[in-house]
Design a protein around this motif. Structure first.
Motif, short mmCIF file in Angstrom:
data_model
loop_
_atom_site.label_atom_id
_atom_site.label_comp_id
_atom_site.label_asym_id
_atom_site.label_seq_id
_atom_site.Cartn_x
_atom_site.Cartn_y
_atom_site.Cartn_z
N GLN A 12 41.27 1.68 8.66
CA GLN A 12 41.01 0.83 9.82
C GLN A 12 39.66 1.22 10.42
N VAL A 13 38.71 0.30 10.40
CA VAL A 13 37.38 0.57 10.93
C VAL A 13 37.13 -0.19 12.23
N VAL A 14 38.00 -1.13 12.55
CA VAL A 14 37.89 -1.88 13.80
C VAL A 14 39.11 -1.52 14.65
N SER A 15 38.87 -1.04 15.85
CA SER A 15 39.97 -0.66 16.72
C SER A 15 40.63 -1.91 17.30
N PRO A 16 41.89 -1.79 17.72
CA PRO A 16 42.54 -2.93 18.38
C PRO A 16 41.75 -3.40 19.61
N GLU A 17 41.14 -2.47 20.34
CA GLU A 17 40.36 -2.85 21.53
C GLU A 17 39.13 -3.66 21.14
N GLN A 18 38.44 -3.25 20.07
CA GLN A 18 37.28 -4.02 19.59
C GLN A 18 37.71 -5.42 19.15
N GLY A 136 52.01 -7.75 10.89
CA GLY A 136 51.92 -6.77 11.98
C GLY A 136 53.08 -6.91 12.94
N THR A 137 52.78 -7.05 14.22
CA THR A 137 53.80 -7.16 15.27
C THR A 137 54.26 -8.59 15.52
N HIS A 138 53.70 -9.55 14.79
CA HIS A 138 53.94 -10.96 15.07
C HIS A 138 54.54 -11.70 13.87
N THR A 139 55.07 -12.89 14.15
CA THR A 139 55.52 -13.81 13.12
C THR A 139 54.74 -15.11 13.26
N ILE A 140 54.27 -15.61 12.14
CA ILE A 140 53.64 -16.93 12.09
C ILE A 140 54.75 -17.91 11.75
N PHE A 141 55.03 -18.85 12.66
CA PHE A 141 56.01 -19.90 12.41
C PHE A 141 55.24 -21.16 12.07
N ILE A 142 55.48 -21.71 10.89
CA ILE A 142 54.88 -22.99 10.52
C ILE A 142 55.93 -24.06 10.75
N GLY A 143 55.52 -25.10 11.48
CA GLY A 143 56.45 -26.16 11.82
C GLY A 143 56.02 -27.52 11.32
N HIS A 144 56.99 -28.30 10.88
CA HIS A 144 56.79 -29.70 10.51
C HIS A 144 56.90 -30.51 11.81
N VAL A 145 55.89 -31.29 12.12
CA VAL A 145 55.88 -32.06 13.37
C VAL A 145 56.83 -33.25 13.24
N VAL A 146 57.79 -33.33 14.17
CA VAL A 146 58.77 -34.42 14.15
C VAL A 146 58.60 -35.38 15.31
N SER A 147 57.75 -35.01 16.28
CA SER A 147 57.51 -35.88 17.43
C SER A 147 56.19 -35.49 18.05
N ALA A 148 55.44 -36.49 18.50
CA ALA A 148 54.15 -36.24 19.14
C ALA A 148 53.98 -37.15 20.35
N LYS A 149 53.37 -36.61 21.38
CA LYS A 149 53.10 -37.37 22.60
C LYS A 149 51.68 -37.05 23.04
N ILE A 150 50.87 -38.08 23.22
CA ILE A 150 49.49 -37.90 23.68
C ILE A 150 49.44 -38.17 25.17
N GLY A 151 48.95 -37.20 25.93
CA GLY A 151 48.78 -37.37 27.37
C GLY A 151 47.36 -37.84 27.68
N MET A 152 47.10 -38.11 28.93
CA MET A 152 45.80 -38.63 29.33
C MET A 152 44.93 -37.56 30.02
N ALA A 153 45.52 -36.46 30.44
CA ALA A 153 44.79 -35.45 31.22
C ALA A 153 43.94 -34.56 30.32
#
Length: 172
Positions: A12-18, A136-153
């Motif tokens: 490891q040459v890059v620290s978590p802080e870097q 590492g400490t995380h999980t990557i969840f890949i999801g199939h999109v089943v519904s989408a809503k586009i807002g205006m803001a």
């Protein structure tokens, strides 16, 4: 094609802080990832959201395994990504804390997956989990999109530990 796992035996040459210092320079949209399992609902603020494919529509979210949302997504096999609008920084702060009932007095509906959809967002996507990868400490969840809503803001953005509104650059 199967996933190829690279060796993690390199020094490891890059620290978590870097690493965190550089990643804070990456401006991103702010989302509340919501989940549901049985009668329980949960939400968490995140910037680790990314599109994977338009055909089929899919995206990924990255969740720390110590976060309550991790177990909810794994058990419920679904999640929703609520892209916050620039007027919703209070919701970003609310869902960043561990609150016993984070949805009390927050306007929302339940989507087709049963996950909460926050009102007045820039957009929302509901997903069913199709793949999980632990890193590492995380999980990557890949999801199939089943519904989408586009807002205006316009969207809420996050950079260097601060929320920002989107503004156009002036041309010289």
């Amino acid at each position: 094609m199967a996933a190829r796992v690279l060796s993690t035996d390199m020094p490891q040459v890059v620290s978590p802080e870097q690493f965190k210092g550089v990643m804070r320079r990456l401006g991103s949209s702010v989302a509340v990832i919501t989940s549901r399992h049985d009668a329980r609902v949960n939400g968490m603020t995140a910037t680790a959201v990314c599109s994977v494919s338009a055909d089929p529509p899919s995206l990924l979210v990255v969740v720390n395994r110590a976060n309550a949302s991790h177990a909810m997504i794994r058990q419920g096999q679904a999640f929703a990504v609520n892209l916050l609008s620039q007027s919703q920084s209070d919701l970003a702060e609310r869902f960043a804390r561990r609150t016993p009932d984070p949805f009390s007095d927050v306007p929302h509906t339940l989507g087709v997956t049963g996950c909460p959809l926050l009102e007045e967002c820039s957009g929302s996507l509901e997903c069913t989990v199709v793949q999980e990868t632990e890193v590492g400490t995380h999980t990557i969840f890949i999801g199939h999109v089943v519904s989408a809503k586009i807002g205006m803001a316009p969207p809420l953005l996050y950079h260097e530990g601060t929320y920002h509104a989107l503004s156009a650059l002036k041309r010289a």
